[in-house]
Design a protein around this motif. Structure first.
Motif, PDB file in Angstrom:
ATOM      1  N   PHE A   1      -9.948   2.383   6.262  1.00 51.50           N
ATOM      2  CA  PHE A   1      -8.969   0.576   5.335  1.00 51.50           C
ATOM      3  C   PHE A   1      -8.323   1.468   4.506  1.00 51.50           C
ATOM      4  O   PHE A   1      -7.108   1.194   4.204  1.00 51.50           O
ATOM      5  N   THR A   2      -9.583   1.624   3.314  1.00 48.93           N
ATOM      6  CA  THR A   2      -8.918   2.288   2.333  1.00 48.93           C
ATOM      7  C   THR A   2      -8.048   3.572   2.594  1.00 48.93           C
ATOM      8  O   THR A   2      -7.904   3.688   1.614  1.00 48.93           O
ATOM      9  N   ALA A   3      -9.091   4.282   3.269  1.00 52.98           N
ATOM     10  CA  ALA A   3      -7.620   5.098   3.245  1.00 52.98           C
ATOM     11  C   ALA A   3      -6.382   4.984   4.310  1.00 52.98           C
ATOM     12  O   ALA A   3      -5.607   6.098   3.268  1.00 52.98           O
ATOM     13  N   ALA A   4      -6.030   4.641   4.660  1.00 56.28           N
ATOM     14  CA  ALA A   4      -5.186   4.248   5.604  1.00 56.28           C
ATOM     15  C   ALA A   4      -4.096   3.364   5.225  1.00 56.28           C
ATOM     16  O   ALA A   4      -3.200   3.563   5.016  1.00 56.28           O
ATOM     17  N   PHE A   5      -4.510   2.422   4.470  1.00 54.95           N
ATOM     18  CA  PHE A   5      -3.727   1.674   3.563  1.00 54.95           C
ATOM     19  C   PHE A   5      -2.388   2.273   3.247  1.00 54.95           C
ATOM     20  O   PHE A   5      -1.404   1.747   3.093  1.00 54.95           O
ATOM     21  N   PRO A   6      -3.132   2.722   1.852  1.00 57.10           N
ATOM     22  CA  PRO A   6      -1.521   3.870   1.315  1.00 57.10           C
ATOM     23  C   PRO A   6      -0.783   4.496   2.252  1.00 57.10           C
ATOM     24  O   PRO A   6       0.114   4.763   2.282  1.00 57.10           O
ATOM     25  N   ARG A   7      -1.181   4.653   3.299  1.00 51.24           N
ATOM     26  CA  ARG A   7      -0.169   5.796   5.005  1.00 51.24           C
ATOM     27  C   ARG A   7       0.431   4.636   5.658  1.00 51.24           C
ATOM     28  O   ARG A   7       1.972   5.176   6.290  1.00 51.24           O
ATOM     29  N   LEU A   8      -0.073   3.065   5.346  1.00 52.20           N
ATOM     30  CA  LEU A   8       0.483   2.449   6.678  1.00 52.20           C
ATOM     31  C   LEU A   8       2.266   2.560   5.762  1.00 52.20           C
ATOM     32  O   LEU A   8       2.727   2.603   4.267  1.00 52.20           O
ATOM     33  N   ASP A   9       3.312   2.204   6.339  1.00 49.19           N
ATOM     34  CA  ASP A   9       4.578   2.136   6.399  1.00 49.19           C
ATOM     35  C   ASP A   9       5.134   0.589   5.517  1.00 49.19           C
ATOM     36  O   ASP A   9       4.518  -0.290   5.655  1.00 49.19           O
ATOM     37  N   ASP A  10       5.728   0.153   4.868  1.00 49.04           N
ATOM     38  CA  ASP A  10       5.993  -0.334   4.058  1.00 49.04           C
ATOM     39  C   ASP A  10       6.154  -2.324   5.046  1.00 49.04           C
ATOM     40  O   ASP A  10       5.144  -2.816   4.245  1.00 49.04           O
ATOM     41  N   ALA A  11       6.599  -2.023   5.801  1.00 53.09           N
ATOM     42  CA  ALA A  11       6.390  -3.523   6.911  1.00 53.09           C
ATOM     43  C   ALA A  11       4.682  -3.964   7.651  1.00 53.09           C
ATOM     44  O   ALA A  11       4.277  -4.783   7.096  1.00 53.09           O
ATOM     45  N   ARG A  12       3.923  -2.805   7.329  1.00 47.36           N
ATOM     46  CA  ARG A  12       2.642  -3.049   7.656  1.00 47.36           C
ATOM     47  C   ARG A  12       1.789  -3.820   6.595  1.00 47.36           C
ATOM     48  O   ARG A  12       1.128  -4.706   6.003  1.00 47.36           O
ATOM     49  N   ARG A  13       2.174  -2.713   5.667  1.00 45.27           N
ATOM     50  CA  ARG A  13       1.218  -3.233   3.737  1.00 45.27           C
ATOM     51  C   ARG A  13       2.713  -4.576   3.483  1.00 45.27           C
ATOM     52  O   ARG A  13       0.985  -5.288   3.416  1.00 45.27           O
ATOM     53  N   TRP A  14       3.477  -4.881   3.768  1.00 40.08           N
ATOM     54  CA  TRP A  14       3.887  -5.967   3.396  1.00 40.08           C
ATOM     55  C   TRP A  14       2.999  -7.115   4.019  1.00 40.08           C
ATOM     56  O   TRP A  14       2.561  -8.483   3.799  1.00 40.08           O
TER      57      TRP A  14
ATOM     58  N   ILE B   1      11.733   0.338 -13.063  1.00 36.09           N
ATOM     59  CA  ILE B   1      10.359   0.074 -12.686  1.00 36.09           C
ATOM     60  C   ILE B   1      11.047  -0.228 -11.409  1.00 36.09           C
ATOM     61  O   ILE B   1      11.358  -1.580 -10.959  1.00 36.09           O
ATOM     62  N   ALA B   2      10.830   0.614  -9.763  1.00 32.83           N
ATOM     63  CA  ALA B   2      10.933  -0.034  -8.664  1.00 32.83           C
ATOM     64  C   ALA B   2       9.736  -0.542  -8.519  1.00 32.83           C
ATOM     65  O   ALA B   2       8.904  -0.727  -8.054  1.00 32.83           O
ATOM     66  N   LEU B   3      10.656  -2.084  -7.807  1.00 31.49           N
ATOM     67  CA  LEU B   3       9.313  -3.228  -7.317  1.00 31.49           C
ATOM     68  C   LEU B   3       9.628  -2.771  -6.012  1.00 31.49           C
ATOM     69  O   LEU B   3      10.366  -2.811  -4.850  1.00 31.49           O
ATOM     70  N   TRP B   4       8.707  -3.611  -5.432  1.00 27.99           N
ATOM     71  CA  TRP B   4       8.991  -4.095  -3.966  1.00 27.99           C
ATOM     72  C   TRP B   4       9.715  -4.372  -3.095  1.00 27.99           C
ATOM     73  O   TRP B   4      10.648  -4.765  -2.369  1.00 27.99           O
TER      74      TRP B   4
ATOM     75  N   PRO C   1      11.806  -8.579   4.065  1.00 26.23           N
ATOM     76  CA  PRO C   1      10.819  -9.221   4.742  1.00 26.23           C
ATOM     77  C   PRO C   1      11.527  -9.425   5.483  1.00 26.23           C
ATOM     78  O   PRO C   1      12.822  -9.975   5.173  1.00 26.23           O
ATOM     79  N   PRO C   2      11.194  -9.698   6.506  1.00 22.95           N
ATOM     80  CA  PRO C   2      11.438 -10.735   7.809  1.00 22.95           C
ATOM     81  C   PRO C   2      11.795 -12.131   7.516  1.00 22.95           C
ATOM     82  O   PRO C   2      11.221 -11.886   6.835  1.00 22.95           O
TER      83      PRO C   2
ATOM     84  N   ASP D   1       6.519 -13.532  -5.422  1.00 22.80           N
ATOM     85  CA  ASP D   1       5.372 -13.267  -5.954  1.00 22.80           C
ATOM     86  C   ASP D   1       4.802 -11.516  -5.342  1.00 22.80           C
ATOM     87  O   ASP D   1       4.310 -10.996  -6.159  1.00 22.80           O
ATOM     88  N   LEU D   2       4.754 -11.757  -4.589  1.00 22.04           N
ATOM     89  CA  LEU D   2       4.714  -9.762  -3.998  1.00 22.04           C
ATOM     90  C   LEU D   2       5.698  -9.304  -4.245  1.00 22.04           C
ATOM     91  O   LEU D   2       5.459  -7.890  -4.436  1.00 22.04           O
ATOM     92  N   GLY D   3       6.703  -9.538  -4.146  1.00 24.65           N
ATOM     93  CA  GLY D   3       8.042  -8.637  -4.454  1.00 24.65           C
ATOM     94  C   GLY D   3       7.510  -8.417  -6.203  1.00 24.65           C
ATOM     95  O   GLY D   3       9.272  -7.101  -6.035  1.00 24.65           O
ATOM     96  N   LYS D   4       6.930  -9.365  -6.818  1.00 23.41           N
ATOM     97  CA  LYS D   4       7.033  -8.413  -7.627  1.00 23.41           C
ATOM     98  C   LYS D   4       6.234  -7.465  -8.297  1.00 23.41           C
ATOM     99  O   LYS D   4       5.659  -6.440  -9.332  1.00 23.41           O
ATOM    100  N   PHE D   5       5.702  -6.842  -7.401  1.00 24.99           N
ATOM    101  CA  PHE D   5       4.670  -5.906  -7.966  1.00 24.99           C
ATOM    102  C   PHE D   5       4.972  -4.588  -7.828  1.00 24.99           C
ATOM    103  O   PHE D   5       6.499  -4.529  -7.132  1.00 24.99           O
ATOM    104  N   PRO D   6       4.945  -3.261  -8.295  1.00 25.44           N
ATOM    105  CA  PRO D   6       5.410  -1.978  -9.208  1.00 25.44           C
ATOM    106  C   PRO D   6       5.223  -1.165  -7.128  1.00 25.44           C
ATOM    107  O   PRO D   6       4.702  -1.815  -6.756  1.00 25.44           O
ATOM    108  N   TYR D   7       6.516  -0.774  -7.033  1.00 27.57           N
ATOM    109  CA  TYR D   7       6.479   0.278  -6.080  1.00 27.57           C
ATOM    110  C   TYR D   7       5.955   1.507  -6.260  1.00 27.57           C
ATOM    111  O   TYR D   7       6.597   1.997  -6.463  1.00 27.57           O
TER     112      TYR D   7
END
Length: 499
Positions: A281-294, A377-380, A386-387, A394-400
């Protein structure tokens, strides 16, 4: 039984000394620290330039610095605003009796068994004590981190406040203040913001508190004096870990009553991310697409991580503790010396003091270090829509973030220096997972950070490294290891004779 940092240790006095020698031996076997390989940089003024400045000397800053040094990046500085030994939340606003994390997690050990909490604990108390230990007492974790810093000789400079991080050509200038500051500013090529849980935002203060004088309320991250709450009525907003820990402190200080006002209709009981935590999970999370990370982060935030069982029972064992569900705070007013809290149901609660267990908000715009360009700075919320039904402001304010923990420009070309600032703190969770704030993945995060910083430093000085390759002339062979032999006149003649 609570951990007493002043109590005598029931173990052989040589236990810790032997472990520290083992750490030194392990480091020697790993050739730590290797020689510095980074090409020196000088400012036009001749001012010294640091390759990396790490902001924060808590757990994240310590392991990040160790990883950088282990990678041969030795021209670094580490600043922390707190006094020595009080970095991070452990002895300030953290008020839980024990850590939530299981005792066996390796945390900041960075692949070294001798640096684990377990090794440190066994050296002091023995294997039998380790077998009987349930959870790690919070002050003991701070003692371990103090030892970690000492045994690795990490050069943290305390009582140094970083004011602003300003671009200056290809470099970054950090303004400094505080009793420990040796200068008013320093230059760096890269900056690592290892600033912890509130390191990319601020405490979350609900709007309903506006107008209530400050003496009547506190946030759970404030330095609260609980003794004056003896005999008083206290309301705690929320039921997360910090809310529960502060409620327990108030009850143990002798509060007349403590009431949790909880907007949820029922208690969250399952720590969802704990159920899927793994190296994969730790290794894969950064490689997931935006939809899955969100999808993962939004689900985790919505289900809410519950307070630990022990912390919750620390509150519920008091007969004057109350948990009120479906009781959001609608309005807060002062009536004389009483705080009057209105709820959507029409019922009111009167109290003497209010504690906000409302956590932290991730918001780069609020960081003084980034003042003047945080809006670049780009934010999420700038990168992902999101759909329907999955929105989360709150999640949208995280930095991308990029894969190396650095900020990305919202508009290309407007702030290229952002690629020099690494957000190695809780703000990285939406982009890279929990590798820069929580105990389970902190070593993996530090390894990624150090590797990416090293790659950038090398690439930026490629011409000099190429010249080093051309200039290197230390011979492996001295010339006396062989004798040159002439070829025979006709090798075919030799073959016929052999036949």
């Amino acid at each position: 039984m609570a951990y007493d940092a002043q109590a005598p240790l029931h173990s052989p006095p040589t236990g810790l000394a032997e472990l520290e020698q083992r750490v030194r031996d392990d480091l020697a076997c790993l050739c730590y620290p290797p020689a510095n390989w980074v090409v020196p940089t000088r400012a036009e003024s001749g001012e010294h330039v640091h390759d990396v400045v790490v902001i924060g000397g808590g757990m994240c800053g310590l392991v990040a610095s160790f990883a950088l040094l282990a990678g041969g990046i030795r021209n670094i500085r580490i600043f922390d605003r707190s006094p020595s030994g009080f970095e991070g939340p452990w002895l300030t606003y953290a008020r839980m009796e024990t850590l939530r994390s299981p005792k066996q997690l390796v945390g900041p050990a960075y692949g070294m068994a001798s640096l684990t909490f377990r090794s440190w604990y066994v050296a002091l108390f023995g294997n039998d004590a380790w077998a009987g230990l349930d959870k790690i007492p919070r002050p003991m974790w701070m003692d371990y981190l103090r030892w970690y810093r000492k045994v690795l000789a990490l050069p943290v400079e305390n009582d140094v406040e970083v004011g602003k991080i300003l671009p200056e050509g290809d470099l970054m200038r950090l303004t400094l203040s505080g009793g420990g500051a040796r200068e008013t500013s320093v230059l760096a090529r890269k900056v690592v913001m290892a600033t912890g849980r509130d390191g990319m935002g601020h405490p979350s203060i609900p709007g309903f508190i506006d107008g209530l004088p400050r003496k009547y309320w506190a946030h759970s991250s404030d330095p609260i004096d609980f003794e004056p709450l003896r005999g008083k009525r206290v309301v705690v907003v929320g039921v997360g870990a910090s809310a529960v820990d502060n409620a327990a402190e108030a009850l143990e200080a002798g509060a007349a009553e403590v009431r949790h006002l909880i907007r949820r209709k029922e208690m969250p009981t399952i720590n969802k991310l704990m159920g899927i935590g793994s190296f994969g999970f730790t290794a894969a999370f950064p490689r997931l697409d935006d939809a899955r990370r969100w999808q993962i982060m939004n689900y985790s935030l919505r289900t809410q991580t519950p307070a630990p069982r022990g912390s919750t029972m620390r509150v519920s064992r008091h007969s004057n503790a109350y948990f009120h569900f479906d009781a959001a705070v609608k309005k807060v007013e002062l009536d004389g010396e009483e705080i009057v809290i209105a709820t959507p149901s029409g019922k009111t609660v009167r109290t003497d003091f209010l504690i906000l267990g409302t956590g932290f908000t991730v918001d780069p715009l609020a960081r003084k270090e980034l003042d003047g360009y945080a809006d670049k700075i780009a934010l999420w919320q700038d990168r992902y829509i999101p759909p329907a039904g999955e929105e989360n402001s709150d999640l949208g304010k995280f930095p991308y973030l990029a894969d190396d923990f650095t900020f990305i420009e919202r508009e290309p070309g407007t702030a290229p220096w952002l690629s020099n600032i690494h957000s190695f703190n809780a703000g990285a969770a939406a982009s890279l997972g929990k590798m820069s704030g929580d105990i389970p993945g902190i070593s993996e995060g530090a390894a990624i950070l150090a590797r990416e910083v090293a790659a950038k430093l090398y690439q930026e000085n490629f011409d000099q490294h190429w010249q080093r390759l051309l200039d290197y002339d230390t011979p492996e062979l001295r010339g006396d290891e062989w004798t040159a032999s002439p070829l025979p006149d006709d090798q075919r003649t030799f073959v016929r004779k052999q036949a």
